[in-house]
Scaffold this active site. Structure first.
Site, PDB file in Angstrom:
ATOM      1  N   ASP A 173       0.862  -1.187   0.000  1.00 31.21           N
ATOM      2  CA  ASP A 173       0.000   0.000   0.000  1.00 31.21           C
ATOM      3  C   ASP A 173       0.897   1.235   0.000  1.00 31.21           C
ATOM      4  O   ASP A 173       1.649   1.464   0.941  1.00 31.21           O
ATOM      5  CB  ASP A 173      -0.871  -0.057   1.272  1.00 31.21           C
ATOM      6  CG  ASP A 173      -1.756   1.168   1.435  1.00 31.21           C
ATOM      7  OD1 ASP A 173      -1.623   2.126   0.652  1.00 31.21           O
ATOM      8  OD2 ASP A 173      -2.579   1.151   2.364  1.00 31.21           O
ATOM      9  N   ILE A 174       0.797   2.027  -1.031  1.00 27.24           N
ATOM     10  CA  ILE A 174       1.714   3.164  -1.215  1.00 27.24           C
ATOM     11  C   ILE A 174       1.575   4.205  -0.092  1.00 27.24           C
ATOM     12  O   ILE A 174       2.523   4.922   0.197  1.00 27.24           O
ATOM     13  CB  ILE A 174       1.499   3.787  -2.619  1.00 27.24           C
ATOM     14  CG1 ILE A 174       2.746   4.541  -3.079  1.00 27.24           C
ATOM     15  CG2 ILE A 174       0.276   4.690  -2.663  1.00 27.24           C
ATOM     16  CD1 ILE A 174       2.773   4.855  -4.560  1.00 27.24           C
ATOM     17  N   ASN A 221      -6.763  12.656 -11.025  1.00 30.79           N
ATOM     18  CA  ASN A 221      -7.489  13.101 -12.221  1.00 30.79           C
ATOM     19  C   ASN A 221      -7.221  14.595 -12.402  1.00 30.79           C
ATOM     20  O   ASN A 221      -6.580  15.218 -11.554  1.00 30.79           O
ATOM     21  CB  ASN A 221      -8.985  12.795 -12.110  1.00 30.79           C
ATOM     22  CG  ASN A 221      -9.589  13.404 -10.861  1.00 30.79           C
ATOM     23  OD1 ASN A 221      -9.483  14.612 -10.636  1.00 30.79           O
ATOM     24  ND2 ASN A 221     -10.183  12.581 -10.012  1.00 30.79           N
ATOM     25  N   ASP A 250      -5.876   7.232  -5.522  1.00 35.28           N
ATOM     26  CA  ASP A 250      -6.148   8.651  -5.251  1.00 35.28           C
ATOM     27  C   ASP A 250      -6.962   8.783  -3.958  1.00 35.28           C
ATOM     28  O   ASP A 250      -6.614   9.560  -3.047  1.00 35.28           O
ATOM     29  CB  ASP A 250      -6.917   9.218  -6.456  1.00 35.28           C
ATOM     30  CG  ASP A 250      -7.010  10.730  -6.466  1.00 35.28           C
ATOM     31  OD1 ASP A 250      -6.347  11.371  -5.626  1.00 35.28           O
ATOM     32  OD2 ASP A 250      -7.748  11.270  -7.313  1.00 35.28           O
ATOM     33  N   GLY A 270      -9.771   4.560  -6.106  1.00 36.11           N
ATOM     34  CA  GLY A 270      -8.472   3.892  -6.243  1.00 36.11           C
ATOM     35  C   GLY A 270      -7.395   4.453  -5.341  1.00 36.11           C
ATOM     36  O   GLY A 270      -7.642   4.813  -4.186  1.00 36.11           O
ATOM     37  N   TYR A 277      -8.629   3.675 -15.094  1.00 39.63           N
ATOM     38  CA  TYR A 277      -8.367   4.182 -16.446  1.00 39.63           C
ATOM     39  C   TYR A 277      -8.054   3.076 -17.471  1.00 39.63           C
ATOM     40  O   TYR A 277      -7.889   3.369 -18.658  1.00 39.63           O
ATOM     41  CB  TYR A 277      -7.248   5.227 -16.422  1.00 39.63           C
ATOM     42  CG  TYR A 277      -7.693   6.603 -15.935  1.00 39.63           C
ATOM     43  CD1 TYR A 277      -9.026   6.871 -15.607  1.00 39.63           C
ATOM     44  CD2 TYR A 277      -6.784   7.652 -15.813  1.00 39.63           C
ATOM     45  CE1 TYR A 277      -9.430   8.133 -15.160  1.00 39.63           C
ATOM     46  CE2 TYR A 277      -7.187   8.918 -15.375  1.00 39.63           C
ATOM     47  CZ  TYR A 277      -8.512   9.147 -15.052  1.00 39.63           C
ATOM     48  OH  TYR A 277      -8.905  10.400 -14.622  1.00 39.63           O
ATOM     49  N   SER A 319      -2.673   4.595 -14.264  1.00 40.56           N
ATOM     50  CA  SER A 319      -3.648   4.336 -15.347  1.00 40.56           C
ATOM     51  C   SER A 319      -4.145   2.893 -15.449  1.00 40.56           C
ATOM     52  O   SER A 319      -5.019   2.619 -16.268  1.00 40.56           O
ATOM     53  CB  SER A 319      -3.104   4.747 -16.736  1.00 40.56           C
ATOM     54  OG  SER A 319      -3.263   6.129 -16.955  1.00 40.56           O
ATOM     55  N   THR A 320      -3.593   1.987 -14.647  1.00 40.08           N
ATOM     56  CA  THR A 320      -3.934   0.569 -14.868  1.00 40.08           C
ATOM     57  C   THR A 320      -5.153   0.103 -14.077  1.00 40.08           C
ATOM     58  O   THR A 320      -5.531  -1.066 -14.158  1.00 40.08           O
ATOM     59  CB  THR A 320      -2.759  -0.361 -14.516  1.00 40.08           C
ATOM     60  OG1 THR A 320      -2.520  -0.278 -13.103  1.00 40.08           O
ATOM     61  CG2 THR A 320      -1.500   0.021 -15.267  1.00 40.08           C
ATOM     62  N   GLY A 321      -5.775   1.016 -13.301  1.00 39.72           N
ATOM     63  CA  GLY A 321      -6.977   0.649 -12.555  1.00 39.72           C
ATOM     64  C   GLY A 321      -8.198   1.156 -13.297  1.00 39.72           C
ATOM     65  O   GLY A 321      -8.528   0.668 -14.390  1.00 39.72           O
TER      66      GLY A 321
HETATM   67  N1  AR6 Z   1      -1.353   1.554  -3.008  1.00 34.97           N
HETATM   68  C1  AR6 Z   1      -0.804   1.219  -4.199  1.00 34.97           C
HETATM   69  N2  AR6 Z   1      -1.521   1.007  -5.315  1.00 34.97           N
HETATM   70  C2  AR6 Z   1      -2.865   1.135  -5.234  1.00 34.97           C
HETATM   71  C3  AR6 Z   1      -3.526   1.491  -4.029  1.00 34.97           C
HETATM   72  C4  AR6 Z   1      -2.709   1.707  -2.884  1.00 34.97           C
HETATM   73  N3  AR6 Z   1      -3.238   2.043  -1.696  1.00 34.97           N
HETATM   74  N4  AR6 Z   1      -4.870   1.534  -4.277  1.00 34.97           N
HETATM   75  C5  AR6 Z   1      -5.031   1.199  -5.569  1.00 34.97           C
HETATM   76  N5  AR6 Z   1      -3.834   0.963  -6.155  1.00 34.97           N
HETATM   77  P1  AR6 Z   1      -6.331   3.640  -9.985  1.00 34.97           P
HETATM   78  P2  AR6 Z   1      -5.946   5.052 -12.545  1.00 34.97           P
HETATM   79  C6  AR6 Z   1      -3.487   0.584  -7.528  1.00 34.97           C
HETATM   80  O1  AR6 Z   1      -7.689   3.197 -10.394  1.00 34.97           O
HETATM   81  O2  AR6 Z   1      -6.207   3.804 -13.303  1.00 34.97           O
HETATM   82  C7  AR6 Z   1      -9.195   7.737  -9.479  1.00 34.97           C
HETATM   83  O3  AR6 Z   1     -10.566   7.854  -9.245  1.00 34.97           O
HETATM   84  C8  AR6 Z   1      -4.555  -0.075  -8.374  1.00 34.97           C
HETATM   85  O4  AR6 Z   1      -4.679  -1.453  -8.029  1.00 34.97           O
HETATM   86  O5  AR6 Z   1      -6.154   4.153  -8.603  1.00 34.97           O
HETATM   87  O6  AR6 Z   1      -4.782   5.915 -12.942  1.00 34.97           O
HETATM   88  C9  AR6 Z   1      -8.557   9.046  -9.912  1.00 34.97           C
HETATM   89  O7  AR6 Z   1      -9.176  10.149  -9.270  1.00 34.97           O
HETATM   90  C10 AR6 Z   1      -3.938   0.110  -9.751  1.00 34.97           C
HETATM   91  O8  AR6 Z   1      -2.928  -0.866  -9.966  1.00 34.97           O
HETATM   92  O9  AR6 Z   1      -5.767   4.824 -10.962  1.00 34.97           O
HETATM   93  C11 AR6 Z   1      -8.807   9.048 -11.390  1.00 34.97           C
HETATM   94  O10 AR6 Z   1     -10.095   9.509 -11.696  1.00 34.97           O
HETATM   95  C12 AR6 Z   1      -3.245   1.473  -9.656  1.00 34.97           C
HETATM   96  O11 AR6 Z   1      -3.196   1.765  -8.257  1.00 34.97           O
HETATM   97  C13 AR6 Z   1      -8.700   7.592 -11.764  1.00 34.97           C
HETATM   98  O12 AR6 Z   1      -9.002   6.858 -10.579  1.00 34.97           O
HETATM   99  C14 AR6 Z   1      -3.948   2.589 -10.371  1.00 34.97           C
HETATM  100  O13 AR6 Z   1      -5.342   2.425 -10.268  1.00 34.97           O
HETATM  101  C15 AR6 Z   1      -7.282   7.222 -12.169  1.00 34.97           C
HETATM  102  O14 AR6 Z   1      -7.272   5.912 -12.622  1.00 34.97           O
END
Ligand code: AR6
Length: 196
Positions: A8-9, A22, A32, A30, A125, A121-123
């Site tokens: 967990d970052i 975003n 964020d 996610g 997005y 971007s891999t969640g």
């Molecule tokens: N620690 C590390 N990685 C994480 C954590 C954490 N606590 N939580 C999730 N991830 P995403 P995106 C991973 O969806 O695709 C938001 O609503 C997750 O498993 O967080 O860039 C923003 O406001 C995945 O591998 O980001 C934007 O609207 C990675 O983080 C949008 O989501 C990215 O997933 C951005 O989407």
């Protein structure tokens, strides 16, 4: 040094963690959402103060902004906005690469010696993890290599300066952590790290 971890970052005591934000930069789901929850209200307030470049946009896709980390163990949060994935032919690779480059540049400008990235971007997005990881690893390797080359050049240019260095001080080495939220993602990064 490049390290890959599964975790967990928000728990990492590094100089900077990167947020996959975003364009509005006021939180979301996610990673964020997790970062905003862990950093507390002050992070939201700090983000509000980041000037909008146009209505509703504090950070355009591919760019990066920095704030303090507040209640996080990390000193800074670097907010970057990854591309929404369509098919890979709409500028997504270039935009994702820019996220890594601009975040690293901002970390270096702020004297960071360690930075942790989520898989931008891999969640939500939707960027395919393999493709995104290749870009992430390539950009980080290129950045670190360019930085080392620049530092070495500076040392050669001024061998008799104090510490063997020229007037401009050497910027610190930067340790880069890829913080994956699943073991599967971490495995992808481990494999790609040796290939790219
Ligand atoms: N620690 C590390 N990685 C994480 C954590 C954490 N606590 N939580 C999730 N991830 P995403 P995106 C991973 O969806 O695709 C938001 O609503 C997750 O498993 O967080 O860039 C923003 O406001 C995945 O591998 O980001 C934007 O609207 C990675 O983080 C949008 O989501 C990215 O997933 C951005 O989407």
């Amino acid at each position: 040094m490049i390290k890959i971890i599964h975790g967990d970052i928000t728990t990492l005591a590094v100089d900077a963690i990167v947020n996959a934000a975003n364009q509005v930069m006021l939180g979301g789901g996610g990673v964020d959402g997790a970062i905003h929850r862990a950093a507390g209200r002050e992070l939201y307030e700090a983000c509000l103060k980041v000037p909008e470049v146009r209505p509703g946009v504090r950070c355009p896709t591919g760019e990066a902004r920095i704030t303090p980390g507040f209640k996080l163990p990390a000193k800074f949060v670097i907010h970057t906005v990854g591309p929404v994935y369509r098919d890979g032919n709409h500028g997504e690779p270039e935009k994702l690469a820019a996220c890594y480059r601009n975040s690293l540049a901002l970390a270096a400008e702020n004297g960071c010696k360690s930075i942790a990235f989520p898989c931008i971007s891999t969640g939500i997005y939707g960027y395919p993890i393999e493709d995104a990881a290749k870009i992430a690893v390539r950009e980080v390797k290129e950045f670190l290599a360019a930085k080392n080359a620049k530092d070495a050049e500076r040392d050669v240019a001024c061998p008799h300066a104090p510490n063997g260095r020229a007037g401009a001080p050497r910027t610190p080495q930067i340790d880069v952590i890829f913080c994956c939220f699943s073991e599967r993602d971490a495995d992808v990064y481990r494999r790609i790290l040796d290939l790219v």
